[in-house]
Enzyme design. Structure first.
Site, PDB file in Angstrom:
ATOM      1  N   LEU A   1       0.668  -1.127   0.159  1.00 12.33           N
ATOM      2  CA  LEU A   1       0.222   0.143  -0.024  1.00 12.33           C
ATOM      3  C   LEU A   1       0.888   1.247   0.044  1.00 12.33           C
ATOM      4  O   LEU A   1       0.537   2.210  -0.510  1.00 12.33           O
ATOM      5  CB  LEU A   1      -0.794   0.051   1.086  1.00 12.33           C
ATOM      6  CG  LEU A   1      -2.385  -0.658   1.128  1.00 12.33           C
ATOM      7  CD1 LEU A   1      -3.180  -0.318   2.405  1.00 12.33           C
ATOM      8  CD2 LEU A   1      -2.949   0.059   0.046  1.00 12.33           C
TER       9      LEU A   1
ATOM     10  N   ARG B   1      -0.587   4.191  -2.063  1.00  8.05           N
ATOM     11  CA  ARG B   1      -1.440   5.247  -1.012  1.00  8.05           C
ATOM     12  C   ARG B   1      -0.333   6.648  -0.698  1.00  8.05           C
ATOM     13  O   ARG B   1      -0.599   7.562  -0.839  1.00  8.05           O
ATOM     14  CB  ARG B   1      -1.576   4.616   0.112  1.00  8.05           C
ATOM     15  CG  ARG B   1      -2.189   5.540   1.296  1.00  8.05           C
ATOM     16  CD  ARG B   1      -2.311   4.922   2.482  1.00  8.05           C
ATOM     17  NE  ARG B   1      -3.280   3.650   2.739  1.00  8.05           N
ATOM     18  CZ  ARG B   1      -3.285   3.181   3.668  1.00  8.05           C
ATOM     19  NH1 ARG B   1      -2.367   3.055   4.514  1.00  8.05           N
ATOM     20  NH2 ARG B   1      -4.355   2.156   3.759  1.00  8.05           N
TER      21      ARG B   1
ATOM     22  N   VAL C   1      -9.932   7.112  -3.512  1.00  7.92           N
ATOM     23  CA  VAL C   1      -9.149   5.944  -3.590  1.00  7.92           C
ATOM     24  C   VAL C   1      -8.803   5.276  -2.372  1.00  7.92           C
ATOM     25  O   VAL C   1      -8.233   6.142  -1.485  1.00  7.92           O
ATOM     26  CB  VAL C   1      -7.765   5.939  -4.498  1.00  7.92           C
ATOM     27  CG1 VAL C   1      -7.071   4.791  -4.439  1.00  7.92           C
ATOM     28  CG2 VAL C   1      -8.165   6.336  -5.978  1.00  7.92           C
ATOM     29  N   GLU C   2      -9.084   4.042  -2.013  1.00 12.56           N
ATOM     30  CA  GLU C   2      -8.955   3.327  -0.919  1.00 12.56           C
ATOM     31  C   GLU C   2      -9.772   3.825   0.262  1.00 12.56           C
ATOM     32  O   GLU C   2      -9.369   4.003   1.377  1.00 12.56           O
ATOM     33  CB  GLU C   2      -7.513   3.128  -0.485  1.00 12.56           C
ATOM     34  CG  GLU C   2      -6.458   2.447  -1.332  1.00 12.56           C
ATOM     35  CD  GLU C   2      -5.136   2.578  -1.097  1.00 12.56           C
ATOM     36  OE1 GLU C   2      -5.072   3.137  -0.084  1.00 12.56           O
ATOM     37  OE2 GLU C   2      -4.598   2.171  -1.859  1.00 12.56           O
ATOM     38  N   GLY C   3     -10.935   4.577   0.022  1.00 20.14           N
ATOM     39  CA  GLY C   3     -11.913   5.048   1.093  1.00 20.14           C
ATOM     40  C   GLY C   3     -11.483   6.538   0.911  1.00 20.14           C
ATOM     41  O   GLY C   3     -10.119   7.166   0.639  1.00 20.14           O
TER      42      GLY C   3
END
Length: 768
Positions: free
Chosen positions: A292, A296, A418-420
């Site tokens: 990640l 991220r 993205v990713e929440g």
């Protein structure tokens, strides 16, 4: 104490901790330590620099961002070059045919691509972050590596990663609707998984040749027999895999990058297709978390850096060229505030991204720092683009080839989701995971509390004692540093200091000044985090409180990153770097302090009303002598104007050294026109002022300069217009309904008038 869920227990064994743990300790290492640890990771190799200058520049020159938005796809030539030139395999090692580039180089490439097209950045980012190329390199079997990696490296197979589900979102801990049952094929006796999944929002899915599917593996018959286990697993499926449905597209706002669905029902997947083989069944959470950091913490912030580097100078040039009331709008105070925010947040973004890239290149996978980067830097990217839109006004909302702000404006919210969304990252992930992962003693206490052995009580008491000592230590350190700064302000008038060349404002003194403030804020945060632990398991549900602590932690980390960048580069920069660094640090310090102050004022209810005590202690820690010497002073208006001038004048080389340093594409188009206009407009404005003072007419040569500047100003403020816009208007014989109706109604009115006139004549004749 909060209990550790099975998912959290797995997460605790994933990734790494480093500087984030130091921040939770309340006594982080120095800027010098950061430079010694990561300084040598911040340089690109000659090969990486050459790729930026040649292949990346070439790809940028092939792209027409407006055409991409209109066509919702890249041209065949762009796809071919992007794939065959190695953009899909930047991180894949050379031994498998990839470029083997560093994280710093990958980030720099994404920044340059993002200065031209957000869709280009999204398309190149996915194969080089959550691949599954990177997962294959780290966890794939030898057979999987030998087959897939060369095809991914040369762009033959475009990869995507199928995680997000309809009901579970990007939550890899639930995977609702995506599961597989281990079975044995009745004919061949081969072990495999019978899967079903329903994925959406999957970037590159409509064109991907290889997809990594995340699903919950179940083994009710115990067929794995201890070789692998149940849980989150990843399967590698090629596009033509039986039962795999790929192709339908989503349209994220107006973006053109490929994004769509992946579905499968009753799909048979041999265990040889599990990433890493049978041994890696149930190991997907480890893979996902450890990789990640790249997506991220690196890929998403690169988009914000592209805004700061690419849009900032262009908006500054626009503000200098655009006049209102015969005055460049760059001289308006409101515009200067917005420009200073763009410059300041742009510097924070590039500085923190450089440090984060170095952390990843140092073979670290920091979960908390990557969350901070994603949440903070994408938010700052959104702020920068919003300010740019405000400054450019109509030129920013009128889409077309002359618009450099519209597409980033609509793309940044996509990156944030993205990713929440950042709401979840801020109010839950950073502190919820950070405390358990990074606090010096919490994990020891929780594990002892859950243990059943005879020594568990003694380990628990030892851990509690360590936590108490830590809390007292961070409180004492907070008060000591707070009183020290208060007294320093009182006797040296440090709160009234001004930038200058005096000895007390040397680079070393500047670094020491801000490092002391950041160290104090780190201690303040650590103590507030210790007080938060008194909430026990309820802390997980106090998301507003955790969000404020996350704000403080994030601003403190970004402050250290900003100061580290300044320390590394000040010797080769002029005073402009100090101006923007000081502006950025003052803002970050104020953000951190205000977040802690609000946290102190909103401590959630505790047993025996101890929240009042906790609140008072936090207030005492962050303000031991009231407001005197607190790090809550915003930049002055004069300072803000000086920072805005960095983007609208040539008084400093800051923009040319750190923004327009070859890291953004400026070879053609409206951005080049804007940047070329800045020195001409500055010279023309200076000449106009001189002529007014000297009360004379311009010479023929001066007239030529004034006319050139006026022509450039006129070209810059033009916006695109279209004879035909949209699908319907481009159809043969199409007439806009409103025009057709108007003509019809006017014709009807004309016929009615004629009839009325004829009737009047008949009536008049009859009367006669």
């Amino acid at each position: 104490m909060p209990k550790i869920s099975p998912t959290e227990r797995v997460a605790l064994g994933c990734g790494t901790v480093g500087f984030d743990r130091e921040l939770f300790s309340g006594k982080p290492g120095s800027v010098k330590d950061l430079m010694e640890t990561y300084g040598n990771k911040m340089k690109l190799t000659e090969e990486e620099i050459e790729f930026l200058k040649v292949e990346t520049e070439t790809l940028c020159s092939m792209v027409d961002d407006h055409a991409i938005l209109e066509n919702k796809d890249f041209s065949e030539e762009v796809w071919h070059f992007m794939r065959r030139a190695g953009f899909m395999g930047l991180k894949i090692p050379k031994e498998w045919g990839g470029k083997g580039f560093s994280t710093a180089a990958t980030s720099a490439i994404l920044v340059k691509l993002g200065s031209v097209s957000s869709d280009l950045t999204s398309t190149v980012a996915v194969p080089n972050s959550l691949g599954p190329g990177e997962l294959l390199v780290k966890y794939g079997t030898q057979e999987q590596k030998e087959y897939y990696l060369p095809l991914l490296a040369d762009g033959t197979l475009i990869p995507c990663f199928g995680l997000t589900g309809v009901h579970s979102g990007s939550d890899a801990t639930s995977l609702i609707g995506s599961y597989g049952i281990v079975e044995k094929d009745t004919e061949s006796g081969e072990l495999g998984v019978r899967c079903q999944f329903d994925k959406r929002y999957i970037t590159l899915a409509p064109v991907a040749g290889l997809v990594g599917i995340g699903f919950d593996l179940r083994d009710p018959q115990n067929l794995l027999k201890g070789k692998g286990e149940e849980g989150f697993s990843v399967a590698l499926l090629e596009r033509d895999h039986p039962g795999l449905e790929m192709g339908p597209r989503h349209q994220p706002l107006s973006a053109a990058f490929m994004n769509g669905t992946i579905k499968g029902n009753n799909v048979w997947i041999p265990l040889t297709k599990i990433l890493g083989g049978q041994e890696r069944c149930g190991f997907g959470w480890h893979m996902f978390v450890e990789c990640l950091a790249e997506g991220r913490g690196v890929s998403l912030p690169a988009m914000a850096v592209a805004v700061g580097k690419g849009l900032g100078p262009a908006v500054g040039s626009y503000a200098r060229a655009r006049k209102q009331f015969k005055v460049p709008i760059a001289e308006f105070g409101g515009i200067q505030e917005a420009l200073a925010t763009i410059a300041s947040d742009g510097y924070i973004s590039l500085a923190s991204t450089q440090l984060m890239n170095a952390v990843v290149d140092n073979h670290e996978a920091p979960m908390i720092l990557s969350s901070i980067m994603k949440q903070n830097i994408t938010e700052r990217g959104r702020t920068m683009i919003n300010k740019g839109m405000d400054i450019m006004g109509g030129a920013a909302i009128s889409m077309g080839p002359n618009n450099i702000a519209g597409n980033p404006y609509m793309s940044m919210p996509i990156a944030i989701t993205v990713e929440g969304a950042n709401i979840m990252t801020r109010s839950f992930q950073i502190i919820g995971q950070g405390l358990m992962r990074c606090h010096p003693h919490l994990l020891q206490v929780v594990e002892a509390l859950e243990a059943n052995d005879d020594k568990a009580p003694s380990r628990f008491m030892l851990g509690v004692q360590s936590m108490i000592r830590h809390a007292l230590s961070t409180l004492g350190r907070s008060m000591f540093l707070g009183i020290k700064e208060s007294l320093s302000s009182l006797f040296s008038f440090g709160h009234l200091r001004k930038l200058g060349d005096s000895p007390q404002n040397s680079a070393d003194a500047f670094i020491h000044y801000h490092e002391q403030r950041l160290s104090r804020l780190a201690a303040n945060f650590a103590f507030a985090a210790d007080m938060a632990l008194l909430l026990g398991g309820r802390l997980k549900f106090e998301e507003m409180f955790m969000g404020r602590l996350a704000d403080a932690l994030g601003a403190t980390f970004l402050g250290y990153a900003t100061l580290t960048h300044y320390a590394k580069h000040h010797a080769t920069a002029d005073a402009g770097l100090r101006l923007v660094a000081d502006h950025a640090l003052l803002r970050l310090e104020k953000e951190a302090h205000e977040a802690l102050r609000h946290a102190a004022a909103n401590v959630p209810p505790m047993l025996l009303r101890f929240d009042f005590v906790a609140s008072a202690l936090i207030r005492m820690a962050i303000r031991p002598i009231g407001s005197l010497g607190t790090p809550d002073r915003a930049p002055t208006d004069a300072h803000t104007k000086q920072v805005a001038d960095l983007l609208t004048t040539n008084a400093s080389n800051y923009a040319s050294t750190f923004l327009l340093d070859g890291s953004v594409y400026v070879s053609d188009g409206i951005r080049k026109t804007l940047l070329d206009a800045l020195p001409i407009c500055l010279e023309a404005d200076a000449l106009t002022l001189k002529l007014r003072k000297e009360n004379r007419e311009p010479t023929s040569q001066e007239v030529e300069l004034l006319n050139k500047a006026e022509a450039m100003r006129d070209a810059i403020v033009q916006v695109s217009s279209f004879e035909k816009l949209g699908f319907l208007e481009n159809q043969p014989g199409y007439v806009r309904p409103a025009i057709k109706q108007t003509e019809q109604w006017l014709e009807e009115l004309g016929q009615a008038d004629k009839a009325s006139s004829a009737a009047s004549k008949v009536s008049a004749a009859a009367s006669a």
